[in-house]
Scaffold this motif. Sequence first.
Motif, PDB file in Angstrom:
ATOM      1  N   GLY A  98       0.788  -1.230   0.000  1.00  0.00           N
ATOM      2  CA  GLY A  98       0.000   0.000   0.000  1.00  0.00           C
ATOM      3  C   GLY A  98       0.819   1.279   0.000  1.00  0.00           C
ATOM      4  O   GLY A  98       0.579   2.188  -0.798  1.00  0.00           O
ATOM      5  N   SER A  99       1.796   1.366   0.876  1.00  0.00           N
ATOM      6  CA  SER A  99       2.610   2.589   0.964  1.00  0.00           C
ATOM      7  C   SER A  99       3.443   2.798  -0.290  1.00  0.00           C
ATOM      8  O   SER A  99       3.566   3.920  -0.788  1.00  0.00           O
ATOM      9  N   ALA A 100       4.007   1.726  -0.815  1.00  0.00           N
ATOM     10  CA  ALA A 100       4.813   1.833  -2.031  1.00  0.00           C
ATOM     11  C   ALA A 100       3.952   2.250  -3.218  1.00  0.00           C
ATOM     12  O   ALA A 100       4.354   3.094  -4.027  1.00  0.00           O
ATOM     13  N   ILE A 101       2.766   1.682  -3.335  1.00  0.00           N
ATOM     14  CA  ILE A 101       1.842   2.031  -4.420  1.00  0.00           C
ATOM     15  C   ILE A 101       1.482   3.503  -4.349  1.00  0.00           C
ATOM     16  O   ILE A 101       1.510   4.215  -5.358  1.00  0.00           O
ATOM     17  N   ASP A 102       1.149   3.973  -3.153  1.00  0.00           N
ATOM     18  CA  ASP A 102       0.798   5.396  -2.980  1.00  0.00           C
ATOM     19  C   ASP A 102       1.988   6.308  -3.275  1.00  0.00           C
ATOM     20  O   ASP A 102       1.834   7.340  -3.931  1.00  0.00           O
ATOM     21  N   ALA A 123       6.915  -9.524   0.781  1.00  0.00           N
ATOM     22  CA  ALA A 123       5.959 -10.635   0.807  1.00  0.00           C
ATOM     23  C   ALA A 123       5.358 -10.741  -0.596  1.00  0.00           C
ATOM     24  O   ALA A 123       5.190  -9.724  -1.279  1.00  0.00           O
ATOM     25  N   PRO A 124       5.013 -11.943  -1.029  1.00  0.00           N
ATOM     26  CA  PRO A 124       4.442 -12.111  -2.368  1.00  0.00           C
ATOM     27  C   PRO A 124       3.190 -11.268  -2.600  1.00  0.00           C
ATOM     28  O   PRO A 124       2.991 -10.735  -3.698  1.00  0.00           O
ATOM     29  N   GLU A 125       2.357 -11.120  -1.573  1.00  0.00           N
ATOM     30  CA  GLU A 125       1.129 -10.345  -1.713  1.00  0.00           C
ATOM     31  C   GLU A 125       1.423  -8.890  -2.076  1.00  0.00           C
ATOM     32  O   GLU A 125       0.775  -8.311  -2.954  1.00  0.00           O
ATOM     33  N   GLY A 126       2.387  -8.298  -1.394  1.00  0.00           N
ATOM     34  CA  GLY A 126       2.750  -6.916  -1.669  1.00  0.00           C
ATOM     35  C   GLY A 126       3.416  -6.756  -3.016  1.00  0.00           C
ATOM     36  O   GLY A 126       3.150  -5.797  -3.745  1.00  0.00           O
ATOM     37  N   LEU A 127       4.269  -7.699  -3.361  1.00  0.00           N
ATOM     38  CA  LEU A 127       4.942  -7.661  -4.649  1.00  0.00           C
ATOM     39  C   LEU A 127       3.927  -7.746  -5.785  1.00  0.00           C
ATOM     40  O   LEU A 127       3.989  -6.974  -6.749  1.00  0.00           O
ATOM     41  N   ASN A 128       2.963  -8.641  -5.666  1.00  0.00           N
ATOM     42  CA  ASN A 128       1.925  -8.772  -6.691  1.00  0.00           C
ATOM     43  C   ASN A 128       1.069  -7.519  -6.788  1.00  0.00           C
ATOM     44  O   ASN A 128       0.727  -7.078  -7.889  1.00  0.00           O
ATOM     45  N   ALA A 129       0.720  -6.933  -5.650  1.00  0.00           N
ATOM     46  CA  ALA A 129      -0.086  -5.709  -5.651  1.00  0.00           C
ATOM     47  C   ALA A 129       0.670  -4.566  -6.324  1.00  0.00           C
ATOM     48  O   ALA A 129       0.093  -3.808  -7.116  1.00  0.00           O
ATOM     49  N   LEU A 130       1.962  -4.444  -6.035  1.00  0.00           N
ATOM     50  CA  LEU A 130       2.772  -3.391  -6.632  1.00  0.00           C
ATOM     51  C   LEU A 130       2.901  -3.583  -8.138  1.00  0.00           C
ATOM     52  O   LEU A 130       2.754  -2.638  -8.911  1.00  0.00           O
ATOM     53  N   LYS A 131       3.149  -4.814  -8.562  1.00  0.00           N
ATOM     54  CA  LYS A 131       3.276  -5.092  -9.997  1.00  0.00           C
ATOM     55  C   LYS A 131       1.968  -4.808 -10.731  1.00  0.00           C
ATOM     56  O   LYS A 131       1.975  -4.304 -11.845  1.00  0.00           O
ATOM     57  N   GLU A 132       0.846  -5.129 -10.096  1.00  0.00           N
ATOM     58  CA  GLU A 132      -0.455  -4.881 -10.712  1.00  0.00           C
ATOM     59  C   GLU A 132      -0.758  -3.383 -10.808  1.00  0.00           C
ATOM     60  O   GLU A 132      -1.266  -2.910 -11.822  1.00  0.00           O
ATOM     61  N   ALA A 133      -0.441  -2.644  -9.760  1.00  0.00           N
ATOM     62  CA  ALA A 133      -0.734  -1.208  -9.730  1.00  0.00           C
ATOM     63  C   ALA A 133       0.204  -0.404 -10.631  1.00  0.00           C
ATOM     64  O   ALA A 133      -0.206   0.593 -11.215  1.00  0.00           O
TER      65      ALA A 133
END
Length: 77
Positions: A6-10, A31-41
């Motif tokens: 979240g923080s990295a995306i923002d 964590a994989p969840e954060g990495l996937n969220a960042l790649k998607e965003a």
Amino acid sequence: MLATGGSAIDAISQIKKRNPKEIKFMCIIAAPEGLNALKEAHPDVDIFVGALDSHLNDHGYIVPGLGDAGDRIFGTK
């Protein structure tokens, strides 16, 4: 650390408002969840990660996470 992402995306969204030529994201552990969220965003951002841990726990903390530096280096508990 990149946990939920979240923080990295923002932060990257704010940087993009200034029209940079390129953005590179670097972190020590993710964590994989954060990495996937960042790649998607932000699929256009190059991502460099030192270590990918297992997952996030129910509190959104990286498992096993950084924990005690000695434990990570020497495998002690």
